[in-house]
Scaffold this active site. Structure first.
Site, short mmCIF file in Angstrom:
data_model
loop_
_atom_site.label_atom_id
_atom_site.label_comp_id
_atom_site.label_asym_id
_atom_site.label_seq_id
_atom_site.Cartn_x
_atom_site.Cartn_y
_atom_site.Cartn_z
N ARG A 1 47.32 23.67 -111.06
CA ARG A 1 46.61 23.89 -109.81
C ARG A 1 47.62 23.85 -108.66
O ARG A 1 48.62 23.13 -108.72
CB ARG A 1 45.57 22.78 -109.63
CG ARG A 1 44.71 22.96 -108.41
CD ARG A 1 43.83 21.75 -108.15
NE ARG A 1 43.03 21.97 -106.96
CZ ARG A 1 42.46 21.01 -106.25
NH1 ARG A 1 42.58 19.75 -106.61
NH2 ARG A 1 41.74 21.30 -105.18
N HIS A 2 47.32 24.59 -107.59
CA HIS A 2 48.18 24.54 -106.40
C HIS A 2 48.28 23.11 -105.87
O HIS A 2 47.46 22.24 -106.21
CB HIS A 2 47.62 25.46 -105.30
CG HIS A 2 46.22 25.09 -104.91
ND1 HIS A 2 45.94 23.99 -104.15
CD2 HIS A 2 45.03 25.64 -105.23
CE1 HIS A 2 44.64 23.88 -104.00
NE2 HIS A 2 44.05 24.87 -104.66
N GLY A 3 49.25 22.86 -104.99
CA GLY A 3 49.44 21.52 -104.44
C GLY A 3 48.49 21.21 -103.29
O GLY A 3 47.57 21.98 -102.99
N GLY B 1 47.28 28.40 -110.42
CA GLY B 1 45.97 28.84 -109.95
C GLY B 1 45.24 27.72 -109.22
O GLY B 1 45.83 26.96 -108.45
N ALA C 1 47.68 19.76 -107.77
CA ALA C 1 48.77 19.96 -108.74
C ALA C 1 48.39 19.51 -110.15
O ALA C 1 49.27 19.29 -111.00
CB ALA C 1 50.07 19.30 -108.30
#
Ligand SMILES: *[C@@H]1O[C@H](CO)[C@@H](O)[C@H](O)[C@H]1NC(C)=O
Ligand SMILES: *[C@@H]1O[C@H](CO)[C@@H](O)[C@H](O)[C@H]1NC(C)=O
Ligand SMILES: *[C@@H]1O[C@H](CO)[C@@H](O)[C@H](O)[C@H]1NC(C)=O
Ligand SMILES: *[C@@H]1O[C@H](CO)[C@@H](O)[C@H](O)[C@H]1NC(C)=O
Ligand SMILES: *[C@@H]1O[C@H](CO)[C@@H](O)[C@H](O)[C@H]1NC(C)=O
Length: 478
Positions: free
Chosen positions: A80-82, A347, A390
């Protein structure tokens, strides 16, 4: 004389030590007591507290290959994005609540005075969910840790050779997370002479946007989350609203479920973005935070996980992609060498959760419902632990020299077992057994079929579609 200097030196050291331990303990109190209930707005360090002492620490003992001869030959990571800013929709809710507090609160508590007099509203609608500095660091550090955990895969040589592949959702926060991840590696090895590529692929990383059935039946259907709606109207949430109204000194009627959500966001974002324990966190005690966490879990459960079958089926395309990468690695290993040794896919929480669900992780014996809050206190499905910023699922393929390959799943850098495959010997099952476990999905789970709204001449489906459509129109008319 030398003894004097020795003593002076020791005194200095102990003084320094004292100062540092001070800093440490104030660090700890800067963590809100409710930080472990922030669900998808939570900090990665809350699920891995050892990172607070050393952000680059890896615990290699979590991976226990059955034999020392085992070596990793491939890994696929879905990340996952931060940490990010709030989305426009949530900033609006925060602004509205801030106005209520600023204009109407009557309590004289010191934290409330701090909000009214010192705290400055700095969230703006144009922040639009963008990645923040902390989010870049989340990914930079994760990259270094993964390279320490899998030194033969995420290595300078493989990065230079183009054998580490990067795929990202096209959303700015994901692209910038990908850039930060790559920068973590290029800085680690001081690589300046090459550019590492990445590919944007929304069909894979934002499959939820491309699945018509999921969109119509769940995502865009205002009637899809009755359990959440009922919980928000129910006694537990009402009690949280009343307590918050009491703490602010405003009439109960001023505080809605949207206000408590906004208040929770204010505490969570101040912490995630700035690492401060803001006065907003004083609006909640631990019991309230658990109720808020349950509301968030209900939402994720019904919108992205076990609530509806299509939620997880919408990730069939990613599921097959992951397994075909593993298959390719197996075949290439047999014929000499694996070319794509690591795949880094970046993602959203909405990417990871349906896939985790399809794989059967965190499934409870009963659905999460508006009425079973009390009996679900020990539930497995807890987004605070599964999906912080994340969050990551890593599948590592190992060759143990016995002619068989094994797969180790890691969630947020911790070993997990494939559900229903509780191999008692080790947490690293044979790849063959993993494929057997998911055989039905491997043979089916076709994205096009699952996501299609109706078969030709399937009148029942057309009827359902029209029904949903009319509900949607009804909601727009409201
Ligand atoms: C590493 O992980 C193992 C197994 O989970 C645990 O027992 C051990 O305490 C951890 N070590 C450190 C230094 O965190
Ligand atoms: C609160 O005050 C702001 C200005 O500080 C004003 O724009 C807003 O309308 C007020 N809201 C309410 C609910 O009174
Ligand atoms: C992402 O990075 C680019 C360039 O590095 C920058 O221009 C852009 O503002 C960043 N976007 C976000 C959402 O942080
Ligand atoms: C890395 O990839 C290249 C091209 O894809 C391939 O030719 C090469 O054999 C790979 N290297 C390794 C070590 O597998
Ligand atoms: C993987 O490749 C190695 C090195 O070529 C080989 O020794 C091993 O037998 C292969 N493993 C499998 C399961 O094919």
């Amino acid at each position: 004389m030398p003894t004097f200097w020795k003593l002076a030196f020791l005194a200095l050291i102990s003084l320094l030590y004292l100062c540092y331990s001070r800093v440490d303990s104030s660090d700890v109190s800067s963590i809100p007591t409710i930080a472990k209930y922030f669900s998808t707005k939570g900090r990665y360090e809350e699920v891995n507290p050892h990172l607070l002492a050393d952000i680059l620490a890896v615990n290699t003992s979590i991976i226990r290959p059955p034999s020392p001869r085992c070596r990793a030959i491939h890994l696929t990571a879905i990340i996952r994005h931060g940490t990010r800013y709030p989305t426009t929709k949530n900033v609006k809710k925060m602004l509205t609540f801030y106005d209520i507090v600023k204009n109407s609160s009557t309590s004289d508590a010191s934290w409330l005075r701090e909000i009214r007099e010192e705290w400055r509203m700095w969230y703006t609608e144009d922040m639009d969910g963008r990645l923040v500095q902390k989010g870049r660091e989340d990914h930079r550090h994760l990259a270094v840790r993964l390279s320490k955990m899998f030194p033969s895969l995420i290595s300078e040589e493989n990065l230079r050779g183009g054998n580490v592949t990067f795929i990202t959702s096209s959303k700015h926060r994901c692209v910038n997370s990908t850039l930060a991840f790559k920068r973590g590696l290029t800085e680690l090895w001081d690589i300046r002479d090459i550019e590492v590529d990445h590919a944007e692929n929304d069909a894979l990383m934002r499959f939820f946007d491309h699945c018509a059935r999921f969109k119509i039946e769940v995502n865009d259907n205002p009637k899809a989350l009755p359990e959440l709606d009922e919980f928000n109207e129910g006694p537990e949430m009402r009690r949280v609203q009343e307590k918050i109204a009491d703490r602010l000194g405003v009439p109960y009627s001023d505080i809605t479920d949207e206000s408590v959500e906004a208040a929770f966001y204010l505490c969570a974002y101040e912490f995630a973005i700035k690492t401060v324990n803001s006065p907003w966190c004083q609006l909640f005690d631990e019991v309230d935070a658990q109720v808020m966490e349950y509301a968030n879990d209900l939402k994720q459960y019904w919108k992205r996980a076990y609530g509806y079958d299509i939620n997880s089926k919408s990730s069939c395309i990613l599921f097959h992609d992951v397994f075909s990468r593993l298959d390719t690695a197996v075949q290439e290993n047999e014929s000499g060498g694996v070319s794509e040794v690591a795949t880094i896919q970046i993602g959203h929480a909405e990417t990871l959760l349906p896939l985790l669900t399809l794989l059967g992780f965190f499934k409870d014996s009963e659905h999460l419902m508006s009425e079973n809050y009390a009996t679900q206190t020990e539930r497995r499905f807890r987004t605070s632990r599964m999906l912080p910023y994340a969050a990551n699922l890593v599948l590592a393929l190992y060759d143990c020299g016995d002619g068989e390959l094994r797969v180790q799943p890691l969630l947020n850098e911790k070993a997990v077992a494939f559900p229903g495959l509780s191999d008692t010997q080790s947490s690293m099952p044979l790849y063959r057994d993993v494929k057997e476990r998911y055989r039905e999905l491997l043979e089916g789970c076709d994205f096009e079929t699952e996501c299609k709204l109706f078969e030709s001449n399937d009148t029942e489906c057309i009827f359902l579609y029209l029904q949903v459509l009319s509900i949607n129109i009804g909601a727009v008319g409201k």
